[in-house]
Design an enzyme around this catalytic site. Structure first.
Site, PDB file in Angstrom:
ATOM      1  N   SER A   1       8.018  -1.735   1.336  1.00  0.00           N
ATOM      2  CA  SER A   1       8.839  -0.688   1.969  1.00  0.00           C
ATOM      3  C   SER A   1      10.216  -1.226   2.329  1.00  0.00           C
ATOM      4  CB  SER A   1       8.140  -0.137   3.213  1.00  0.00           C
ATOM      5  OG  SER A   1       7.722  -1.180   4.052  1.00  0.00           O
TER       6      SER A   1
ATOM      7  N   HIS B   1      -3.102  -0.623  12.609  1.00  0.00           N
ATOM      8  CA  HIS B   1      -3.643   0.728  12.501  1.00  0.00           C
ATOM      9  C   HIS B   1      -4.775   0.987  13.490  1.00  0.00           C
ATOM     10  CE1 HIS B   1      -0.913   1.110   9.323  1.00  0.00           C
ATOM     11  NE2 HIS B   1      -1.567   1.940   8.550  1.00  0.00           N
TER      12      HIS B   1
ATOM     13  N   SER C   1       4.896  -6.778  17.642  1.00  0.00           N
ATOM     14  CA  SER C   1       5.790  -5.667  17.972  1.00  0.00           C
ATOM     15  C   SER C   1       6.114  -5.677  19.470  1.00  0.00           C
ATOM     16  CB  SER C   1       5.078  -4.381  17.552  1.00  0.00           C
ATOM     17  OG  SER C   1       5.619  -3.260  18.159  1.00  0.00           O
TER      18      SER C   1
ATOM     19  N   ASP D   1       0.619   6.457   6.655  1.00  0.00           N
ATOM     20  CA  ASP D   1      -0.846   6.606   6.687  1.00  0.00           C
ATOM     21  C   ASP D   1      -1.307   7.707   7.633  1.00  0.00           C
ATOM     22  OD1 ASP D   1      -1.264   4.393   4.831  1.00  0.00           O
ATOM     23  OD2 ASP D   1      -0.716   3.088   6.495  1.00  0.00           O
TER      24      ASP D   1
ATOM     25  N   PHE E   1       0.815  -1.211   0.000  1.00  0.00           N
ATOM     26  CA  PHE E   1       0.000   0.000   0.000  1.00  0.00           C
ATOM     27  C   PHE E   1       0.851   1.265   0.000  1.00  0.00           C
ATOM     28  CE2 PHE E   1      -1.953  -3.507   2.264  1.00  0.00           C
ATOM     29  CZ  PHE E   1      -3.107  -3.693   1.528  1.00  0.00           C
TER      30      PHE E   1
ATOM     31  N   ASP F   1       4.509   1.306  10.617  1.00  0.00           N
ATOM     32  CA  ASP F   1       3.452   1.006   9.634  1.00  0.00           C
ATOM     33  C   ASP F   1       2.824  -0.343  10.003  1.00  0.00           C
ATOM     34  OD1 ASP F   1       1.852   1.330   7.396  1.00  0.00           O
ATOM     35  OD2 ASP F   1       3.331   0.469   6.019  1.00  0.00           O
TER      36      ASP F   1
ATOM     37  N   GLY G   1      -1.378 -10.574   9.092  1.00  0.00           N
ATOM     38  CA  GLY G   1      -2.246  -9.507   8.593  1.00  0.00           C
ATOM     39  C   GLY G   1      -2.939  -8.751   9.709  1.00  0.00           C
TER      40      GLY G   1
HETATM   41 MG    MG Z   1       0.749   1.701   5.550  1.00  0.00          MG
END
Ligand code: MG
Length: 205
Positions: A47, A139, A119, A165, A15, A136, A70
């Site tokens: 990334s 979210h 994390s 984001d 993304f 990232d 995910g």
């Molecule tokens: Mg992102």
């Protein structure tokens, strides 16, 4: 911009806008010198190719944390579900094979080190400091705040915090990345460098 990436980046799922990717590359090239780079949220490695290419040129490493199952919105039936990523059990997703393939094809396997973990779990055992941290990951408000709280402490003075984001206008996207971006600024520990599309770039002072 003329960045030589080791693979066709359009073949990698993800993304990240190419303009944001180029910014990650350029900032990593400038900032990641004495201590390594960390990214939270590897997904399929898009990334990681930008960051990994920069740290390779600097003789450094990128550690990339992801449980590879995910986030909420990528699960079967959710908005960002991709059926190519379905796991062996058919009840969720598994991005690890895609990530490893991206890194292998990019010949970055000596420079991009996968950490298959949440994390929070990784934070307990993993005590390095970083010249650059790219957030990232999850979210949700809880996940984003936790990532900020934990890993922002591990950025070296003068180092870089990048957050993906970040949407200043609520109509454009979810709040949590923007909220931690604000929190970093309001802490007085970070100063704003620039915003490139949705990539917020802050320097630790
Ligand atoms: Mg992102």
């Amino acid at each position: 911009m003329r960045i030589n990436l080791p693979i066709d980046i359009n073949t990698v799922k993800g993304f990240l806008d190419p303009i944001e990717g180029e910014a990650l590359y350029l900032y990593a090239k400038q900032y990641v010198k004495n201590d390594p780079c960390l990214e939270i949220g590897s997904y399929c490695g898009k990334s990681s190719v930008y960051l990994g290419s920069a740290v390779k040129e600097n003789g450094q490493k990128l550690y990339s944390i992801d449980h590879h199952k995910g986030s909420e919105e990528q699960q079967p039936g959710e908005e960002y579900f991709d059926s190519d990523l379905i796991n062996a059990e058919g009840n969720g997703i598994d991005t690890l094979p895609f990530f490893l393939e991206t890194i292998e094809k990019s010949k970055l396997d000596k420079f991009v080190i996968p950490i298959v973990s949440t994390s929070e779990e990784a934070y307990k055992d993993f005590t390095l400091n970083f010249d650059m941290v790219f957030i990232d990951g999850g979210h949700s408000e809880k996940a984003a705040q936790k990532d900020y709280e934990l890993w922002s402490q591990r950025i070296t003075k003068g180092g870089l915090l990048a957050i993906h984001d970040v949407f200043p206008n609520p109509e454009d996207g979810g709040r949590p990345p923007y909220n931690i971006y604000r929190r970093a600024l309001e802490s007085g520990n970070f100063k704003k460098l620039e915003m490139i599309k949705t990539l917020g770039l802050l320097k630790k002072v």
